[in-house]
Design a protein around this motif. Structure first.
Motif, PDB file in Angstrom:
ATOM      1  N   ASP A   1       8.744  45.385  18.219  1.00  0.00           N
ATOM      2  CA  ASP A   1       7.476  45.065  18.868  1.00  0.00           C
ATOM      3  C   ASP A   1       7.592  45.133  20.385  1.00  0.00           C
ATOM      4  O   ASP A   1       6.648  45.549  21.071  1.00  0.00           O
ATOM      5  CB  ASP A   1       6.996  43.673  18.446  1.00  0.00           C
TER       6      ASP A   1
ATOM      7  N   SER B   1      12.304  42.794  14.069  1.00  0.00           N
ATOM      8  CA  SER B   1      10.875  42.998  14.315  1.00  0.00           C
ATOM      9  C   SER B   1      10.530  42.749  15.783  1.00  0.00           C
ATOM     10  O   SER B   1       9.669  43.435  16.349  1.00  0.00           O
ATOM     11  CB  SER B   1      10.044  42.085  13.412  1.00  0.00           C
ATOM     12  N   VAL B   2      11.203  41.783  16.426  1.00  0.00           N
ATOM     13  CA  VAL B   2      10.935  41.515  17.843  1.00  0.00           C
ATOM     14  C   VAL B   2      11.308  42.717  18.692  1.00  0.00           C
ATOM     15  O   VAL B   2      10.522  43.144  19.558  1.00  0.00           O
ATOM     16  CB  VAL B   2      11.696  40.257  18.321  1.00  0.00           C
TER      17      VAL B   2
ATOM     18  N   GLY C   1      10.230  32.323  14.243  1.00  0.00           N
ATOM     19  CA  GLY C   1       9.376  32.878  15.287  1.00  0.00           C
ATOM     20  C   GLY C   1       9.809  32.431  16.668  1.00  0.00           C
ATOM     21  O   GLY C   1      10.551  31.459  16.823  1.00  0.00           O
TER      22      GLY C   1
ATOM     23  N   PHE D   1       5.956  36.087  18.489  1.00  0.00           N
ATOM     24  CA  PHE D   1       6.508  36.902  17.411  1.00  0.00           C
ATOM     25  C   PHE D   1       6.830  35.984  16.240  1.00  0.00           C
ATOM     26  O   PHE D   1       7.535  34.984  16.410  1.00  0.00           O
ATOM     27  CB  PHE D   1       7.782  37.613  17.847  1.00  0.00           C
ATOM     28  N   ARG D   2       6.336  36.323  15.043  1.00  0.00           N
ATOM     29  CA  ARG D   2       6.583  35.508  13.857  1.00  0.00           C
ATOM     30  C   ARG D   2       6.898  36.436  12.688  1.00  0.00           C
ATOM     31  O   ARG D   2       6.275  37.481  12.522  1.00  0.00           O
ATOM     32  CB  ARG D   2       5.382  34.627  13.533  1.00  0.00           C
ATOM     33  N   GLN D   3       7.848  36.031  11.862  1.00  0.00           N
ATOM     34  CA  GLN D   3       8.284  36.902  10.784  1.00  0.00           C
ATOM     35  C   GLN D   3       8.746  36.091   9.584  1.00  0.00           C
ATOM     36  O   GLN D   3       9.469  35.097   9.742  1.00  0.00           O
ATOM     37  CB  GLN D   3       9.431  37.798  11.264  1.00  0.00           C
TER      38      GLN D   3
ATOM     39  N   LEU E   1      13.582  38.662  11.869  1.00  0.00           N
ATOM     40  CA  LEU E   1      12.819  38.376  13.087  1.00  0.00           C
ATOM     41  C   LEU E   1      13.376  39.165  14.264  1.00  0.00           C
ATOM     42  O   LEU E   1      12.607  39.779  15.023  1.00  0.00           O
ATOM     43  CB  LEU E   1      12.874  36.880  13.404  1.00  0.00           C
TER      44      LEU E   1
END
Length: 226
Positions: free
Chosen positions: A81, A77-78, A39, A65-67, A74
């Motif tokens: 997002d 996904s960042v 994250g 942001f955490r994955q 990560l």
């Protein structure tokens, strides 16, 4: 084994794209330690920041942001997002403090809620990335629950940012308008922690500052002068 990383650019302009790349590359350098989630925390767009009513007002909350999974999960996904939040990758920060973490689960299963940075609660007033173990976290957690704090993870780490907020609130009540420094808050938090650890604190109350501290665990500081 967990790994912590932070990047602070001071008085030198850096775009969000560059800041993210530095944080991600820092995490990639820690891959040898083993991990199951990761994250980061960064700031909002400078142009989106509301006007402050006074110099003591806190900045808007950092974005976390955490994955679960590997670092590339990560990263993907960042960027997704960031697009959804309509954050500018070209936003430039003359000073910016970002933190990052790779986690090897010891308290709680691999999941976003157990990943770091861990937060003090709604608004992300205090954020912490942590390597090590807090051996007295259960006692601290019970105390904080009695004071009305709600916990979302199974980690030992979550007590740290919540304790920081508790210390900050109490210190400001007692200060009578005097400034309570970030260092004062962190030193008081450390006084209550038992175990071996390395920590990095980020707070919207102290924009563009990071506090790193350690007891037992290794911690390395690097400075680049350009």
């Amino acid at each position: 084994m967990c790994g912590i990383f932070a990047y602070l650019n001071y008085n030198v302009n850096r775009e969000r794209r560059y800041i993210l790349q530095v944080l991600f590359n820092g995490l990639r350098r820690l891959e040898y330690r083993g991990y199951d989630s990761a994250g980061i925390a960064i700031d909002s767009d400078p142009k989106a920041l509301p006007q402050r009513s006074s110099a003591s007002d806190s900045d808007p909350p950092p974005i976390v942001f955490r994955q679960e999974g590997n670092i590339e999960s990560l990263v993907k996904s960042v960027y997704q997002d960031v697009a959804k939040l309509e954050l500018s990758m070209e936003a430039s920060f003359s000073t910016h403090a970002g933190i990052a973490h790779t986690r090897w689960a010891t308290h709680g299963e691999p999941a976003p809620r157990n990943s770091h940075p861990q937060s003090s609660g709604a608004g992300n007033e205090f954020l912490v990335v942590h390597n090590g173990v807090i051996t007295n976290y259960e006692v601290l957690k019970e105390t904080l629950i009695r004071h009305g704090y709600t916990f979302e993870s199974e980690t030992d780490t979550e007590v740290i940012p919540k304790l920081a907020k508790y210390v900050y609130d109490k210190a400001n009540e007692a200060a009578g308008g005097q400034v309570v420094t970030f260092s004062q808050v962190v030193l008081e938090v450390m006084r209550h922690l038992e175990g071996a650890y390395a920590l990095i604190f980020k707070s919207s109350h102290y924009p563009n500052e990071l506090i790193a501290c350690k007891r037992g665990s290794p911690l390395l500081l690097g400075v680049k002068v350009s």
